[in-house]
Design a protein around this motif. Structure first.
Motif, PDB file in Angstrom:
ATOM      1  N   GLY A  65     -30.692-105.069 -12.238  1.00 26.64           N
ATOM      2  CA  GLY A  65     -30.378-106.479 -12.059  1.00 26.64           C
ATOM      3  C   GLY A  65     -29.834-106.754 -10.681  1.00 26.64           C
ATOM      4  O   GLY A  65     -29.075-105.938 -10.132  1.00 26.64           O
ATOM      5  N   GLY A  66     -30.216-107.889 -10.122  1.00 21.24           N
ATOM      6  CA  GLY A  66     -29.713-108.281  -8.819  1.00 21.24           C
ATOM      7  C   GLY A  66     -29.075-109.651  -8.853  1.00 21.24           C
ATOM      8  O   GLY A  66     -29.697-110.616  -9.304  1.00 21.24           O
ATOM      9  N   GLY A  67     -27.805-109.747  -8.428  1.00 17.95           N
ATOM     10  CA  GLY A  67     -27.119-111.035  -8.351  1.00 17.95           C
ATOM     11  C   GLY A  67     -27.077-111.756  -9.683  1.00 17.95           C
ATOM     12  O   GLY A  67     -26.706-111.187 -10.711  1.00 17.95           O
ATOM     13  N   ILE A  68     -27.499-113.017  -9.684  1.00 19.12           N
ATOM     14  CA  ILE A  68     -27.452-113.807 -10.918  1.00 19.12           C
ATOM     15  C   ILE A  68     -28.577-113.407 -11.873  1.00 19.12           C
ATOM     16  O   ILE A  68     -28.676-113.930 -12.989  1.00 19.12           O
ATOM     17  N   GLY A  69     -29.403-112.426 -11.464  1.00 20.96           N
ATOM     18  CA  GLY A  69     -30.373-111.828 -12.376  1.00 20.96           C
ATOM     19  C   GLY A  69     -29.755-110.790 -13.296  1.00 20.96           C
ATOM     20  O   GLY A  69     -30.429-110.280 -14.201  1.00 20.96           O
ATOM     21  N   VAL A  70     -28.486-110.495 -13.108  1.00 18.84           N
ATOM     22  CA  VAL A  70     -27.802-109.515 -13.960  1.00 18.84           C
ATOM     23  C   VAL A  70     -27.544-110.030 -15.386  1.00 18.84           C
ATOM     24  O   VAL A  70     -27.774-109.300 -16.364  1.00 18.84           O
ATOM     25  N   PRO A  71     -27.050-111.267 -15.587  1.00 18.77           N
ATOM     26  CA  PRO A  71     -26.695-111.710 -16.944  1.00 18.77           C
ATOM     27  C   PRO A  71     -27.781-111.582 -18.007  1.00 18.77           C
ATOM     28  O   PRO A  71     -27.466-111.198 -19.143  1.00 18.77           O
ATOM     29  N   PRO A  72     -29.072-111.860 -17.724  1.00 14.58           N
ATOM     30  CA  PRO A  72     -30.072-111.752 -18.788  1.00 14.58           C
ATOM     31  C   PRO A  72     -30.254-110.343 -19.341  1.00 14.58           C
ATOM     32  O   PRO A  72     -30.855-110.174 -20.409  1.00 14.58           O
ATOM     33  N   LEU A  73     -29.749-109.335 -18.636  1.00 11.77           N
ATOM     34  CA  LEU A  73     -29.941-107.952 -19.059  1.00 11.77           C
ATOM     35  C   LEU A  73     -28.862-107.461 -20.018  1.00 11.77           C
ATOM     36  O   LEU A  73     -29.048-106.451 -20.701  1.00 11.77           O
ATOM     37  N   LEU A  74     -27.725-108.147 -20.073  1.00 13.28           N
ATOM     38  CA  LEU A  74     -26.568-107.608 -20.787  1.00 13.28           C
ATOM     39  C   LEU A  74     -26.839-107.409 -22.276  1.00 13.28           C
ATOM     40  O   LEU A  74     -26.519-106.350 -22.836  1.00 13.28           O
ATOM     41  N   GLN A  75     -27.413-108.383 -22.942  1.00 13.63           N
ATOM     42  CA  GLN A  75     -27.633-108.264 -24.386  1.00 13.63           C
ATOM     43  C   GLN A  75     -28.671-107.189 -24.700  1.00 13.63           C
ATOM     44  O   GLN A  75     -28.530-106.450 -25.673  1.00 13.63           O
ATOM     45  N   ALA A  76     -29.717-107.090 -23.863  1.00  9.85           N
ATOM     46  CA  ALA A  76     -30.726-106.055 -24.089  1.00  9.85           C
ATOM     47  C   ALA A  76     -30.137-104.665 -23.912  1.00  9.85           C
ATOM     48  O   ALA A  76     -30.437-103.739 -24.671  1.00  9.85           O
ATOM     49  N   ALA A  77     -29.286-104.509 -22.894  1.00 12.86           N
ATOM     50  CA  ALA A  77     -28.653-103.209 -22.646  1.00 12.86           C
ATOM     51  C   ALA A  77     -27.690-102.834 -23.768  1.00 12.86           C
ATOM     52  O   ALA A  77     -27.487-101.646 -24.059  1.00 12.86           O
ATOM     53  N   LYS A  78     -27.110-103.835 -24.400  1.00  9.32           N
ATOM     54  CA  LYS A  78     -26.197-103.565 -25.524  1.00  9.32           C
ATOM     55  C   LYS A  78     -26.914-102.802 -26.621  1.00  9.32           C
ATOM     56  O   LYS A  78     -26.352-101.891 -27.230  1.00  9.32           O
ATOM     57  N   GLY A  79     -28.179-103.159 -26.857  1.00  9.60           N
ATOM     58  CA  GLY A  79     -28.952-102.496 -27.905  1.00  9.60           C
ATOM     59  C   GLY A  79     -29.300-101.056 -27.578  1.00  9.60           C
ATOM     60  O   GLY A  79     -29.633-100.283 -28.480  1.00  9.60           O
ATOM     61  N   ALA A  80     -29.240-100.691 -26.289  1.00  9.14           N
ATOM     62  CA  ALA A  80     -29.584 -99.327 -25.887  1.00  9.14           C
ATOM     63  C   ALA A  80     -28.371 -98.407 -25.816  1.00  9.14           C
ATOM     64  O   ALA A  80     -28.526 -97.190 -25.749  1.00  9.14           O
ATOM     65  N   GLY A  81     -27.160 -98.970 -25.806  1.00  5.97           N
ATOM     66  CA  GLY A  81     -25.947 -98.163 -25.794  1.00  5.97           C
ATOM     67  C   GLY A  81     -25.909 -97.167 -24.650  1.00  5.97           C
ATOM     68  O   GLY A  81     -26.200 -97.507 -23.509  1.00  5.97           O
TER      69      GLY A  81
END
Length: 253
Positions: free
Chosen positions: A111-127
């Motif tokens: 993720g870069g800059g304000i492109g980081v927030p959309p990744l948080l929930q998906a990454a949560k599922g990967a632990g």
């Protein structure tokens, strides 16, 4: 596309860094349907056109959404000024999100800059299988690092000026990592770098694109973007309806 109109209540508003705001809203109907990588279209008081904001997180059991956005114009400046308790019209969840991570395999998130927030929930599922490379201009612009760490993700930080983490770009951090798939959101040069790396590794890659949107449902055609057919020819799709998440091989970067 299954979406709905819902009045959401702004429960919490905070400024993470100058110009970047973190909202929690009560919107149980949208939260029940939301998937990582989708977005909502938010009605701005006094404005005709809604503003699309990606879902940073959601909790179906609590009926809440988390939105992290940056002031980029008059509309988002109005949103940033709203007090807690404000009721806002929300259209969502909109668009196609990220596929679920494959269990037990390392997944790269860039993720870069304000492109980081959309990744948080998906990454949560990967632990702990999520390898998260986050890139920012400088140390004072870093957001959500602790949130990814709270997911159990392995986080690698990069800054353009070297004031925090790796001195360089987020995609640089990925080259030393082993992964079975990749998700990315951010500036076009970063997306191109991740796409090329995944081609070299022969692993699947999904990219979340950003475009100006108005309707959010594919009716106004304002977010047209060039895409690739299997034969390499170019056609136009729409980020709001066909994306915002695309198979990287279909994106004409």
């Amino acid at each position: 596309m299954s979406y709905q109109l819902e009045n959401g209540t702004l429960l919490r508003a905070a400024e993470l860094t100058p110009g970047v705001f973190d909202w929690t809203l009560s919107a149980p109907q949208i939260a029940a349907k939301a998937r990582p990588g989708q977005f909502v279209n938010v009605q701005v008081p006094g404005k005709t056109l809604r503003r699309p904001i990606s879902l940073c997180g959601f909790d179906a059991s609590a009926g809440t959404l988390r939105l992290v956005f940056q002031i980029r114009g008059e509309g988002t400046a109005i949103l940033a000024s709203l007090p807690e308790g404000t009721t806002l019209s929300l259209l969502g969840p909109l668009g196609n999100g990220f596929p679920p991570p494959e269990a037990g395999k390392n997944v790269l998130f860039v993720g870069g800059g304000i492109g980081v927030p959309p990744l948080l929930q998906a990454a949560k599922g990967a632990g702990e299988n999520a390898l998260v490379c986050l890139g920012f201009r400088t140390a004072s612009a870093v957001i959500l690092k602790q949130d990814f760490e709270a997911n159990g993700n392995r986080v690698y930080l990069a800054t353009d000026d070297g004031t925090a983490g790796h001195h360089g770009f987020a995609a640089d951090c990925a080259r030393a990592l082993s992964f079975a798939a990749a998700y990315a959101c951010g500036p076009a040069p970063m997306l191109r770098a991740v796409k090329e790396l995944c081609r070299e590794r022969n692993v699947p890659c999904w990219l979340s694109l950003e475009e100006r949107m108005a309707c959010g449902i594919g009716a106004c055609l304002g977010c047209a973007t060039p895409l690739l057919r299997e034969d390499g020819s170019v056609y136009y799709g729409h980020v709001c309806k066909d994306g915002p998440v695309f198979d990287a091989e279909k994106v004409n970067l």
